[in-house]
Design an enzyme around this catalytic site. Sequence first.
Site, PDB file in Angstrom:
ATOM      1  CE1 TYR A 251      -3.771   2.380   0.550  1.00  0.00           C
ATOM      2  CE2 TYR A 251      -2.560   3.157   2.479  1.00  0.00           C
ATOM      3  CZ  TYR A 251      -3.604   3.298   1.576  1.00  0.00           C
ATOM      4  OH  TYR A 251      -4.458   4.367   1.686  1.00  0.00           O
ATOM      5  CB  ALA A 252       3.839   2.232   1.988  1.00  0.00           C
TER       6      ALA A 252
END
Length: 292
Positions: free
Chosen positions: A160-161
Amino acid sequence: MLRKPKPLSPNGKSVVITGASSGLGRAAAVHLERIGFRVFAAVRRPEDGKKLLADARYDRISPIFLDVTKPDEIRSAADEVSAAVGSSGLWGLVNNAGISVPAPLECLPAEQLRLQLEINLVGQLAVIQAFLPQLRARRGRIVNVTSGLGRIALPYLGAYAASQFAKEGMSDALRRELAPFGVSVSVVQPGAIRTPIWEKMASAGRDIMATAQRRDLYRGSFDRFLAINAHQLEVCRTTPDDFAVVVAEALTAQRPRTRYPVGADMRRTRVLTRLLSDSALDKRLSPLVSTD
């Protein structure tokens, strides 16, 4: 003391917002309609469109069907909006659609990483490309929604990051490329806000870990991470309505900023990334991955 410039009127301006079925996107779509925008709210299911229409106060919400991973739906949505707005043009595009795929990176299947990037990054650019001719004609605005994890990569949210770091970089490049055409690009960075995405995230993480190789190495710390995350969401005071107000500000400011943090935790994150070294941040985040 300098006065803050009066915001632009939303009346007569049309905006598209993706990921409007629930959570932050839904709140933003409803708020933008109520302050005067004509809103084209992208949803994937007819029932979500009906719910948005029920929430509309002034009949200025039009659901459009758009999955950011499907090129045919993106083109169809762009054509639909173009026909609807006519010569008045498209003022804004809010790229809010997204998912979160959590897991230790050692346990993350490649197809899950591809899905994360396809929805949060590749699909976002495809939507921008489709609507850019309309935005350029109106000298309009793009608002890309990232998160605090576009600045700090937490353990177990590496995929996600990665998508959010990339979306931040894409936004910087777009801002510089589109400035000569009068199209502004801003990033809205919400911190922790309780929405359905986090319950979906926890469920997805447990499904991945159920069959992952070497899952026993991470099971205890990953479960603790999910519990800490759930607690933080319970105590956070930032709401989807707070997010919606900031999106509206990015769309109406006389001189839109490049980045808009949402929530006290996001403002703290910005300070931490400026003041702390990588090793200091590692130490601060180490309790999340402790095996004790």
